[in-house]
Design a protein around this motif. Sequence first.
Motif, short mmCIF file in Angstrom:
data_model
loop_
_atom_site.label_atom_id
_atom_site.label_comp_id
_atom_site.label_asym_id
_atom_site.label_seq_id
_atom_site.Cartn_x
_atom_site.Cartn_y
_atom_site.Cartn_z
N VAL A 1 -4.68 25.99 72.24
CA VAL A 1 -5.03 24.75 72.94
C VAL A 1 -3.85 24.27 73.79
N ILE A 2 -2.66 24.32 73.22
CA ILE A 2 -1.48 23.87 73.95
C ILE A 2 -1.16 24.84 75.08
N ALA A 3 -1.32 26.14 74.85
CA ALA A 3 -1.13 27.12 75.92
C ALA A 3 -2.13 26.87 77.05
N ALA A 4 -3.35 26.49 76.68
CA ALA A 4 -4.37 26.17 77.70
C ALA A 4 -3.94 24.97 78.54
N TYR A 5 -3.31 24.00 77.89
CA TYR A 5 -2.79 22.83 78.61
C TYR A 5 -1.76 23.29 79.65
N TYR A 6 -0.81 24.11 79.22
CA TYR A 6 0.21 24.56 80.17
C TYR A 6 -0.39 25.43 81.27
N CYS A 7 -1.41 26.20 80.95
CA CYS A 7 -2.09 26.99 81.97
C CYS A 7 -2.80 26.07 82.97
N ALA A 8 -3.44 25.03 82.45
CA ALA A 8 -4.20 24.11 83.31
C ALA A 8 -3.32 23.34 84.28
N ILE A 9 -2.09 23.06 83.89
CA ILE A 9 -1.21 22.30 84.79
C ILE A 9 -0.31 23.21 85.62
N ASP A 10 -0.44 24.52 85.42
CA ASP A 10 0.35 25.49 86.17
C ASP A 10 -0.28 25.68 87.56
N PRO A 11 0.44 25.36 88.62
CA PRO A 11 -0.14 25.50 89.96
C PRO A 11 -0.47 26.95 90.33
N SER B 1 -10.24 28.52 87.20
CA SER B 1 -9.79 28.53 85.80
C SER B 1 -9.16 27.19 85.43
N ARG B 2 -8.38 26.63 86.35
CA ARG B 2 -7.80 25.30 86.11
C ARG B 2 -8.91 24.29 85.88
N GLY B 3 -9.96 24.38 86.70
CA GLY B 3 -11.08 23.44 86.57
C GLY B 3 -11.77 23.54 85.23
N VAL B 4 -12.00 24.76 84.76
CA VAL B 4 -12.63 24.96 83.45
C VAL B 4 -11.74 24.39 82.35
N LEU B 5 -10.46 24.72 82.41
CA LEU B 5 -9.54 24.24 81.38
C LEU B 5 -9.38 22.72 81.42
N LEU B 6 -9.28 22.15 82.60
CA LEU B 6 -9.15 20.70 82.70
C LEU B 6 -10.40 20.01 82.16
N ALA B 7 -11.57 20.58 82.43
CA ALA B 7 -12.81 20.01 81.90
C ALA B 7 -12.80 20.05 80.37
N ALA B 8 -12.41 21.19 79.80
CA ALA B 8 -12.36 21.32 78.35
C ALA B 8 -11.31 20.40 77.74
N LEU B 9 -10.15 20.33 78.36
CA LEU B 9 -9.08 19.48 77.84
C LEU B 9 -9.42 18.00 77.99
N ALA B 10 -10.11 17.64 79.07
CA ALA B 10 -10.54 16.25 79.24
C ALA B 10 -11.51 15.88 78.13
N ILE C 1 -4.40 32.70 80.89
CA ILE C 1 -3.42 32.07 80.01
C ILE C 1 -2.34 33.13 79.76
N LYS C 2 -1.19 32.91 80.36
CA LYS C 2 -0.11 33.90 80.41
C LYS C 2 0.87 33.76 79.25
N PRO C 3 1.65 34.81 79.02
CA PRO C 3 2.66 34.75 77.95
C PRO C 3 3.60 33.54 78.07
N HIS D 1 2.86 30.62 79.09
CA HIS D 1 2.16 29.44 78.59
C HIS D 1 2.25 29.40 77.06
N TYR D 2 2.17 30.56 76.45
CA TYR D 2 2.29 30.63 74.98
C TYR D 2 3.71 30.33 74.52
N VAL D 3 4.69 30.75 75.30
CA VAL D 3 6.09 30.44 74.95
C VAL D 3 6.28 28.92 74.94
N LYS D 4 5.79 28.25 75.97
CA LYS D 4 5.89 26.79 76.03
C LYS D 4 5.10 26.15 74.88
#
Length: 124
Positions: A48-58, A64-73, A109-111, A113-116
Amino acid sequence: MARDILDIDAVLQPGTEEEQARQEQRVRASFFDTARRALRYVPFMEDVIAAYYCAIDPKTPSASRGVLLAALAYFVLPFDIIPDFLFGIGFTDDIAVMWAAFRAVRGNIKPEHYVKARETLGEM
């Protein structure tokens, strides 16, 4: 389960750029408070947290950002199909939405994002 009463596909619609901007603002404002409350109930908080970092990654593709932002919202909404304050079951619908989002965008969701995410979990 919550999936029976929740149209996950409708929740995960990326929306317009304006909707995504509103979702991103909502997510940035309350994600970490919600994540702290969910730690005990969501078994895959690192994802979930990696998804957050992926969603805010330009660098993440906008769809994909849109899907993640919708889920996180949806995740940060305190009152959804099953209100989060119902301990033990309150995050059931959030889990279903997040899991569907992961399946849709897992290649983005990249490595890093998981490190963060691991660093953030260590701080929580």
